[in-house]
Design a protein around this motif. Structure first.
Motif, mmCIF file in Angstrom:
data_model
loop_
_atom_site.group_PDB
_atom_site.id
_atom_site.type_symbol
_atom_site.label_atom_id
_atom_site.label_comp_id
_atom_site.label_asym_id
_atom_site.label_seq_id
_atom_site.Cartn_x
_atom_site.Cartn_y
_atom_site.Cartn_z
ATOM 1 N N ASP A 143 0.805 -1.230 0.000
ATOM 2 C CA ASP A 143 0.000 0.000 0.000
ATOM 3 C C ASP A 143 0.832 1.271 0.000
ATOM 4 O OD1 ASP A 143 -2.350 -1.485 0.059
ATOM 5 O OD2 ASP A 143 -2.359 -1.573 2.248
ATOM 6 N N GLY A 144 2.115 1.166 -0.302
ATOM 7 C CA GLY A 144 2.927 2.371 -0.394
ATOM 8 C C GLY A 144 2.593 3.165 -1.647
ATOM 9 N N PHE A 145 2.975 4.436 -1.648
ATOM 10 C CA PHE A 145 2.853 5.262 -2.851
ATOM 11 C C PHE A 145 4.087 6.146 -2.940
ATOM 12 C CE2 PHE A 145 1.712 9.159 -5.106
ATOM 13 C CZ PHE A 145 1.331 8.615 -6.323
ATOM 14 N N ALA A 152 8.954 4.834 -9.803
ATOM 15 C CA ALA A 152 8.152 5.159 -8.617
ATOM 16 C C ALA A 152 6.834 4.399 -8.623
ATOM 17 C CB ALA A 152 7.908 6.673 -8.558
ATOM 18 N N MET A 153 6.222 4.264 -9.786
ATOM 19 C CA MET A 153 5.000 3.458 -9.885
ATOM 20 C C MET A 153 5.276 2.002 -9.548
ATOM 21 S SD MET A 153 2.528 4.489 -13.065
ATOM 22 C CE MET A 153 3.757 4.232 -14.322
ATOM 23 N N SER A 154 6.408 1.511 -10.009
ATOM 24 C CA SER A 154 6.740 0.106 -9.791
ATOM 25 C C SER A 154 6.749 -0.237 -8.313
ATOM 26 C CB SER A 154 8.116 -0.214 -10.392
ATOM 27 O OG SER A 154 8.126 -0.055 -11.789
ATOM 28 N N VAL A 155 7.311 0.637 -7.507
ATOM 29 C CA VAL A 155 7.428 0.340 -6.082
ATOM 30 C C VAL A 155 6.180 0.751 -5.299
ATOM 31 C CG1 VAL A 155 9.947 0.377 -6.049
ATOM 32 C CG2 VAL A 155 8.682 2.513 -5.661
ATOM 33 N N SER A 156 5.225 1.380 -5.970
ATOM 34 C CA SER A 156 3.979 1.762 -5.314
ATOM 35 C C SER A 156 3.001 0.600 -5.337
ATOM 36 C CB SER A 156 3.355 2.981 -6.010
ATOM 37 O OG SER A 156 4.205 4.105 -5.915
ATOM 38 N N GLY A 157 2.192 0.498 -4.294
ATOM 39 C CA GLY A 157 1.306 -0.657 -4.171
ATOM 40 C C GLY A 157 -0.158 -0.351 -4.388
ATOM 41 N N ALA A 200 18.114 -5.075 -4.277
ATOM 42 C CA ALA A 200 18.989 -3.902 -4.362
ATOM 43 C C ALA A 200 18.651 -2.872 -3.294
ATOM 44 C CB ALA A 200 18.878 -3.272 -5.742
ATOM 45 N N GLY A 201 17.357 -2.583 -3.140
ATOM 46 C CA GLY A 201 16.975 -1.517 -2.231
ATOM 47 C C GLY A 201 15.593 -1.711 -1.661
ATOM 48 N N PHE A 202 15.344 -0.999 -0.587
ATOM 49 C CA PHE A 202 14.034 -1.001 0.080
ATOM 50 C C PHE A 202 13.580 0.445 0.217
ATOM 51 C CE2 PHE A 202 11.970 -0.686 4.433
ATOM 52 C CZ PHE A 202 10.717 -1.118 4.019
ATOM 53 N N ILE A 203 12.413 0.756 -0.358
ATOM 54 C CA ILE A 203 11.866 2.107 -0.275
ATOM 55 C C ILE A 203 10.640 2.094 0.637
ATOM 56 C CG2 ILE A 203 10.485 1.837 -2.398
ATOM 57 C CD1 ILE A 203 11.092 4.858 -2.921
ATOM 58 N N TYR A 204 10.556 3.099 1.494
ATOM 59 C CA TYR A 204 9.485 3.118 2.488
ATOM 60 C C TYR A 204 9.125 4.556 2.852
ATOM 61 C CZ TYR A 204 13.444 4.045 5.614
ATOM 62 O OH TYR A 204 14.561 4.591 6.195
ATOM 63 N N GLN A 209 2.055 6.430 5.770
ATOM 64 C CA GLN A 209 1.859 6.214 4.335
ATOM 65 C C GLN A 209 0.743 7.149 3.870
ATOM 66 O OE1 GLN A 209 1.315 1.790 4.670
ATOM 67 N NE2 GLN A 209 2.877 1.739 3.081
ATOM 68 N N GLY A 210 1.119 8.220 3.196
ATOM 69 C CA GLY A 210 0.173 9.279 2.864
ATOM 70 C C GLY A 210 -0.980 8.861 1.985
ATOM 71 N N ALA A 211 -0.678 8.390 0.779
ATOM 72 C CA ALA A 211 -1.743 8.044 -0.166
ATOM 73 C C ALA A 211 -2.544 6.834 0.279
ATOM 74 C CB ALA A 211 -1.156 7.800 -1.558
ATOM 75 N N ALA A 212 -2.004 6.054 1.204
ATOM 76 C CA ALA A 212 -2.739 4.913 1.757
ATOM 77 C C ALA A 212 -3.671 5.370 2.869
ATOM 78 C CB ALA A 212 -1.773 3.865 2.277
ATOM 79 N N ALA A 213 -4.084 6.632 2.799
ATOM 80 C CA ALA A 213 -5.026 7.227 3.747
ATOM 81 C C ALA A 213 -4.403 7.429 5.124
ATOM 82 C CB ALA A 213 -6.314 6.413 3.848
ATOM 83 N N MET A 214 -3.175 7.970 5.107
ATOM 84 C CA MET A 214 -2.458 8.302 6.343
ATOM 85 C C MET A 214 -2.353 7.082 7.266
ATOM 86 S SD MET A 214 -1.512 11.299 5.741
ATOM 87 C CE MET A 214 -1.912 12.516 4.477
ATOM 88 N N LYS A 215 -2.063 5.949 6.664
ATOM 89 C CA LYS A 215 -1.845 4.719 7.427
ATOM 90 C C LYS A 215 -0.528 4.837 8.192
ATOM 91 C CE LYS A 215 -1.497 -0.304 6.593
ATOM 92 N NZ LYS A 215 -1.455 -1.336 5.523
ATOM 93 N N MET A 216 -0.566 4.591 9.493
ATOM 94 C CA MET A 216 0.611 4.776 10.339
ATOM 95 C C MET A 216 1.111 3.439 10.863
ATOM 96 S SD MET A 216 -0.559 8.269 12.331
ATOM 97 C CE MET A 216 -1.205 9.651 11.353
ATOM 98 N N HIS A 217 2.443 3.345 11.004
ATOM 99 C CA HIS A 217 3.016 2.082 11.449
ATOM 100 C C HIS A 217 4.059 2.300 12.541
ATOM 101 C CE1 HIS A 217 5.426 3.280 7.871
ATOM 102 N NE2 HIS A 217 6.447 2.917 8.639
ATOM 103 N N ASP A 218 4.554 1.207 13.037
ATOM 104 C CA ASP A 218 5.395 1.175 14.223
ATOM 105 C C ASP A 218 6.849 1.514 13.895
ATOM 106 O OD1 ASP A 218 6.180 0.519 16.883
ATOM 107 O OD2 ASP A 218 6.818 -1.444 16.168
ATOM 108 N N GLY A 219 7.386 2.562 14.535
ATOM 109 C CA GLY A 219 8.761 2.963 14.293
ATOM 110 C C GLY A 219 9.774 1.951 14.782
#
Length: 424
Positions: A143-145, A152-157, A200-204, A209-219
């Protein structure tokens, strides 16, 4: 004087983003903005409850930023940044190093949030390629954007945006955002998957997660994920396009997380909403992998308006304001105000859940809705009819107002949200 009725004139030639024009053909004509307010061509005012997509955090047409950029316009407007440099870019690099996570050393300019992420993805892929360890897979959260360009689209969910293009994407695998319940499982699965040594990499998006409706996760969970990935030389990329420059209560969301990213992406509030610009920063380690006698190992990515002097000046002025006592007090006031509103609203029968991170507040309605649909439109029009610009994401209503929003304006936003609960 220009002819009025911008909405009708607009229809002849303009194609708007995120819009199905057959269903939504009338665009509201905005003619002026100041502080936290927007004004339409009939002189009706609206409180900008989302800072125009999280950009104008110091207020629209901020006098200090306008003055600084006007001064710059008299001296240097634009110059190629390949083979040249200029003082606004150098000053901005120095100012950013004082507020970015301490491991960041180099900055690469571009022109919007999507391209800042695009460059970060290219950095991650080419980093391994340059070292002779070709890795082709990117890792991302569900659900990332991260934007609308192809990498950027590729890594967006969010497939609502990406469906027609998925056959052309780079290879991406996804993991869930961390919670106390799933973090052990995420780490176990990661350790198994990392044995292939092809990621190669991890993008987060850190914390929110803004476009996922301000979904918040554990730091804490995110920190554990980053630790494991770094141990396996996976390049970590923090997309702070939305979260950067004070919105989470600190300069960057990454400031809450002990493990710092290798690469950090920023735009939106970077230039205070005045002009487009983006930056991708990175560690010395990343930069060194491109530093070579071989020309082909350079990062051959460029934009015509890279490091535009006027945009750099706007960003410098914005950083000055962010660090000012007044703006920090405003941020603290909004954080406390949201906390108070949360206590009032969280037990309402129409409210399913609430959450907050810094000046970002979101609530989920206890109603099933489409991301773009009739009920969502009904909410949007209710807000606008009452002089408040909020943009619901499905059944999520969120607030991300400019730091200069007054107590009275914020209270009107809260009251309007309370009012909308009575019509659904």
């Amino acid at each position: 004087m220009a002819e009025k009725n911008l909405s009708q004139r607009d229809k002849k030639h303009l194609w708007h983003p995120l819009t199905q024009h057959k269903l939504h053909s009338n665009m509201l004509g905005i003619v002026k903005a100041k502080g936290a307010l927007l004004y339409d061509e009939d002189s009706k005012e609206y409180i900008d409850g989302i800072a125009s997509w999280y950009t104008c955090m110091y207020g629209h047409c901020n006098d200090y930023i306008v003055h600084k950029t006007y001064e710059q316009m008299q001296t240097l407007d634009q110059v190629v940044f390949s083979g040249f440099t200029h003082e606004p870019a150098v000053l901005l690099s120095e100012a950013l190093m004082k507020i970015l996570p301490e491991n960041q050393e180099k900055i690469f300019f571009s022109d919007n949030g999507s391209t800042s992420n695009e460059i970060a993805i290219k950095m991650a892929l080419q980093y391994h390629f340059n070292l002779g360890n070709k890795r082709n897979v990117m890792l991302a959260f569900e659900d990332g954007f991260h934007g609308d360009t192809f990498g950027a689209m590729s890594v967006s969910g969010l497939s609502v945006y990406n469906g027609p293009f998925e056959d052309f994407f780079i290879e991406v695998e996804r993991i869930p955002v961390p919670t106390e319940e799933n973090i052990d499982s995420i780490i176990r699965n990661l350790l198994t998957r990392l044995k292939k040594a092809d990621i190669a990499g991890f993008i987060y998006e850190p914390l929110v997660q803004g476009a996922a409706a301000m979904k918040m996760h554990d730091g804490d969970g995110l920190s554990k994920i980053l630790t494991v990935l770094k141990q396996h030389n996976v390049i970590t990329i923090a997309d702070e396009v939305m979260t950067g420059f004070g919105k989470t209560g600190k300069n960057f969301a990454s400031d809450y997380i002990p493990v710092k990213p290798d690469v950090l992406c920023m735009s939106k509030a970077l230039t205070a909403g005045l002009v487009p610009m983006a930056i991708t920063s990175c560690t010395q380690k990343i930069y060194d992998a491109f530093y070579s006698d071989e020309i082909s190992k350079g990062l051959f990515h460029g934009h015509t308006y890279t490091a535009n002097p006027i945009a750099c000046t706007a960003a410098l002025a914005g950083i000055e304001l962010l660090q000012s006592k007044e703006m920090q007090q405003n941020i603290e006031r909004i954080v406390l105000s949201h906390q108070k509103f949360n206590e009032e609203i969280k037990n309402h029968p129409k409210v399913a859940t609430t959450r907050q991170c810094g000046v970002i507040f979101a609530l989920d309605l206890n109603v099933k809705m489409e991301r773009y649909g009739n009920l969502r439109d009904k909410l949007f029009h209710y807000f606008m009819d009452n002089g408040v610009f909020l943009r619901p994401l499905g059944n999520t209503i969120y607030i991300l107002a400019p730091y200069v929003v007054s107590k009275e304006q914020m209270q009107k936003i809260y009251n309007t949200i309370k009012g909308v609960l009575e019509i659904i």
